[in-house]
Design an enzyme around this catalytic site. Structure first.
Site, short mmCIF file in Angstrom:
data_model
loop_
_atom_site.label_atom_id
_atom_site.label_comp_id
_atom_site.label_asym_id
_atom_site.label_seq_id
_atom_site.Cartn_x
_atom_site.Cartn_y
_atom_site.Cartn_z
N HIS A 221 0.85 -1.23 0.05
CA HIS A 221 -0.10 0.04 0.06
C HIS A 221 0.82 1.31 0.05
O HIS A 221 0.58 2.24 -0.68
CB HIS A 221 -0.96 -0.08 1.21
N ARG B 173 -9.86 3.43 -7.46
CA ARG B 173 -9.67 2.39 -6.37
C ARG B 173 -10.32 2.63 -5.33
O ARG B 173 -9.68 3.46 -4.29
CB ARG B 173 -8.15 1.85 -6.45
N GLU C 83 -10.64 -9.66 -15.03
CA GLU C 83 -9.40 -9.95 -14.58
C GLU C 83 -9.12 -11.26 -14.24
O GLU C 83 -8.11 -11.87 -13.73
CB GLU C 83 -8.85 -8.90 -13.46
N ASN D 284 -3.10 -6.49 -14.41
CA ASN D 284 -2.38 -6.83 -13.32
C ASN D 284 -2.92 -8.33 -12.87
O ASN D 284 -2.17 -9.13 -12.90
CB ASN D 284 -2.53 -5.87 -12.21
N ARG E 174 1.58 -11.94 -8.63
CA ARG E 174 2.14 -10.43 -9.06
C ARG E 174 3.08 -9.74 -7.96
O ARG E 174 3.84 -8.86 -8.41
CB ARG E 174 0.72 -9.58 -9.44
N CYS F 84 -6.82 -0.98 -17.42
CA CYS F 84 -6.56 -0.27 -16.28
C CYS F 84 -5.29 -0.80 -15.55
O CYS F 84 -5.13 -0.56 -14.56
CB CYS F 84 -7.78 0.04 -15.48
#
Ligand code: PEP
Ligand code: MG
Length: 754
Positions: free
Chosen positions: A368, A475, A610, A633, A644, A681
């Protein structure tokens, strides 16, 4: 020497007197060796100090020939003294000359001495000298004598590090190897280059009083501090400071274990009994621990050394009342914050006008704090192992957020080169800024929509400075992650309304809560899972706890207050999940209408693609959505079954591979067939070469980190999309691992600006 704790106490008392005397540094050292020799009933006592170039120089001696002082020198690893320095471990020998490393220095006249006891002089885990006593008789020194010499070495470390010795020599390596340049190769967390000065996020505690005046009082101080420490760690783990606790819960568990460890506490008590103050005892025991752990080949145990460091620092802070973090201190201009790790809220606490960069010893790309650093546009590097030991507050640093390199005390040439790089970067940014208001249209006339990803209110100015058309991914979980408790309806409405207002009419796509895996809400209890990335997360959690989702949808619709609103759902794995999410929206619409509120006009609902399973359901899914957004991602992570966040796998599989690009091409084709807009994105979109590949497969809308918009626009304006697709099409059918080299060559050959 008497085998009781009184011996060292008397010695320390005498040392304190010597240290208080107003004499020159050399004189003080001469007196110190005399005092030690007398107290330990040794014929010889010598102090060797580490000089730059890993050379140990004899600085003072009682018993060896005086003319050897400042002449006798040993390299690290050479002779007994060099061996002690190299291995950071003491030697206790009845016959020094029998030891294989023994080296005879004729100028010292030491051949008549047989027994030898030497210990390293350490500071912050680094050897800065060696202290030796010798006797004529062959004898083994007792454990108490060894202890006493170690304690004395610690006091000497302060004398050596105090800078006083500069009177004797212009440079000693006393600044804890803190004189040399170093390069550490870490991982890039946030792009950009920072030149500045280190600020230790958790400042090192400086111990001023080493020698106890009143041993029972020191013992009491220690007991009280340990009690406070245990309570503090328990509180952290039990959630009263939940934000921090979740960031570090593994570390804290280890710390809690050590804090209750009897061996550790006993060793602290024993150190005080030798005459040290409570804080000096903590440092002394930590020096021993570090020396021991540095020698272990077991990486797990070496890692635990940092946990013990953490614990000792916490205890030292309690004992000295030093502040916990540097964020509230007076930051220097061009501050580069150095931390083992930190939470996103802690980074936000720093004065951003002075903060140039962040370097973490841990910290992964998807942590984060990395997301916040990127949002703030602050260059950041993670995985910079061992950095904290090499810097002090004020050490010059360069953090290269592009390559992940950290330069400690860079040479003048390097500083110049980097200053040039910063200027070049600024020039490029200025060129991009000039493109701000020109459209992103390819050479063959295809309009590409460039949007930004955001998640904090601080991102909003970038929407306008970058010239992006809107926010392609907001987000929403970041607000939840930074909060101390679940944000209430009013605070959610306020947050979303601020975003909509500051977007000034540009469209914003809000993504509903995407928590789980590495995105933890400290106040929300989540079951421990074997595979959190594949676990109960994101939309799965939202559908199982519809009250949370309803509250968020209500807040979004109320914030829009009749204006247009775009909402998308993350981690959808099948059509049914999307339908269930829409049902929750419908329920909420009815709820709001009944209460006389206006609904967003229009309300557009979309899906994030995703999870690979959706690729085979697009014919059913697309008719039901207003738009789709590829979350590359996660899509790439799940396509290649490749975590990831795992640095060992970073770069192993390439999104610019026929497999990944082929999968995304299928999505684009299906969206075209169904007449539904599709965008992307993931982080991919922010790298010009990758963005070129994405445009090649037919995407005409991309959302990216704000700092990348200029570079991507410059690329688009020099690209012939039709020609690129003709070039790429056969490559996508090839068995290549990656088509990156081919794309690079295409760009070079066709003058595409990357
Ligand atoms: C993605 O997975 O590509 C994405 C944009 O979502 P996040 O990075 O937040 O998981
Ligand atoms: Mg995702």
């Amino acid at each position: 020497m008497a085998g009781s704790a009184l011996g060292p106490r008397v010695l320390l008392k005498r040392l304190r007197e010597v240290m208080a005397e107003p004499v020159a540094a050399q004189k003080r050292l001469d007196k110190i060796v005399k005092v030690i020799a007398a107290n330990m009933v040794a014929e010889v006592c010598s102090i060797y100090v580490m000089r730059p170039g890993d050379v140990l120089e004899l600085y003072a001696t009682e018993g060896l020939k005086g003319e050897a002082v400042h002449k006798s020198k040993l390299k690290t690893g050479e002779g007994l003294v060099g061996t002690i320095a190299e291995e950071a471990i003491g030697l206790n020998l009845a016959e020094a000359q029998d030891h294989p490393a023994f080296k005879y220095l004729p100028e010292t006249g030491e051949e008549i001495y047989h027994a030898f006891l030497g210990v390293p002089i350490m500071r912050a885990g680094t050897v800065i000298g060696v202290l030796v006593v010798q006797n004529r008789t062959r004898r083994h020194y007792t454990e108490e004598e060894e202890e006493a010499l170690q304690t004395t070495a610690m006091v000497l470390a302060e004398v050596i590090a105090s800078g006083e010795l500069r009177e004797v020599a212009s440079e000693v390596a006393a600044d804890v190897a803190h004189v040399r340049s170093h390069v550490i190769r870490g991982d890039s967390l946030a792009e950009g280059v920072a030149l500045g000065y280190a600020v230790l996020h958790e400042p090192r505690v400086v111990i001023l009083n080493l020698i106890a005046e009143n041993v029972p009082a020191e013992r009491k101080r220690l007991e009280d501090a340990i009690h406070q420490l245990r309570t503090h760690v328990d509180e952290l783990l039990d959630g009263s400071d939940a934000q921090r606790a979740t960031e570090y819960s593994d570390v804290l568990e280890t710390i809690r274990m050590f804090a209750h460890d009897k061996g550790w506490v006993n060793r602290l008590r024993e150190a005080i009994d030798t005459g040290l103050t409570a804080e000096a005892a903590v440092e002394r025991v930590q020096n021993d621990n570090r020396a021991r752990m540095m020698r272990t080949p077991d990486p797990y145990l070496r890692d635990r050394m940092h946990d013990l460091d953490d614990l000792s620092n916490r205890l030292l802070r309690i004992l000295t009342g030093a502040m916990a973090t540097a964020s509230r201190s007076d930051l220097p201009q061009n501050a580069i914050v150095v931390a083992r790790n930190m939470g996103p809220a802690e980074l936000l606490d720093y004065d951003r006008t002075k903060l140039r960069g962040v370097i973490l010893e841990e910290g992964g790309k998807t942590s984060h704090v990395a997301i916040v650093a990127r949002a703030l546009g602050i260059p950041a590097v993670g995985q910079a192992e061992g950095l904290i030991d090499l810097v002090d507050t004020g050490s010059p640093l360069i953090a290269d957020g592009g390559t992940g390199e950290v330069f400690v005390r860079p040479t003048a040439d390097l500083q110049k080169a980097y200053a040039e790089k910063v200027r070049f970067y600024a020039k490029k940014q200025a060129q991009y800024a000039a493109l701000r208001d020109v459209p992103a249209i390819s050479k063959d006339g295809v309009k590409i929509e460039l949007n930004i990803n955001a998640g904090l209110i601080v991102d909003l100015p970038h929407l306008h400075d970058s010239g992006a058309e809107g926010i392609g991914l907001y987000r929403t979980e970041l607000q939840f992650m930074l909060a101390q408790r679940f944000p209430r309806l009013t605070s959610q409405i306020r947050h979303y309304a601020t975003i909509i207002e500051q977007a000034r009419g540009k469209p914003v796509t809000f993504r509903t809560l995407d928590i789980g895996a590495d995105k933890i809400l400290p106040y929300l209890r989540q079951p421990k899972e074997e595979n959190p990335a594949l676990g109960w997360r994101s939309i799965r959690m939202s559908l199982d706890r519809p009250a949370l989702l309803r509250l968020q949808l209500r807040a979004l619709m109320l914030a829009a207050d009749g204006a247009p609103l775009k909402v998308m759902f993350p981690m959808i794995a099948d059509v049914d999940e999307y339908k269930r999410a829409i049902e929750v929206v419908e329920i909420e619409k009815v709820y709001l209408l009944k209460r006389g509120h206006r609904l967003p006009q229009p309300l557009k609902l979309g899906v994030m693609i995703e999870i690979p399973s959706l690729i085979w359901q697009l014919d059913h899914l697309l008719p039901q959505v207003d738009f789709a957004s590829i979350g590359s991602n996660d899509l790439v992570q799940f396509l290649f079954a490749s975590d990831r966040g795992n640095p060992k796998l970073a770069g192993r599989y390439d999104p610019l591979s026929p497999a990944a690009l082929g999968a995304m091409r299928q999505i684009v084709e299906k969206a075209e067939q169904h007449g539904k807009p599709v965008t992307l994105c993931g982080e991919l979109g922010g790298r010009p070469l990758e963005a070129m590949g994405l445009i090649g497969i037919g995407l005409t809308s991309i959302s990216m980190v704000p700092s990348a918009v200029g570079a991507v626009k410059a690329m688009v304006r020099t690209l012939d999309r039709g020609r690129l697709w003709s070039f790429m099409e056969p490559l996508l059918r090839s068995p290549l691992h990656s088509i990156r080299p081919e794309l690079l060559e295409f760009a070079q050959r066709n003058g595409v600006v990357l």
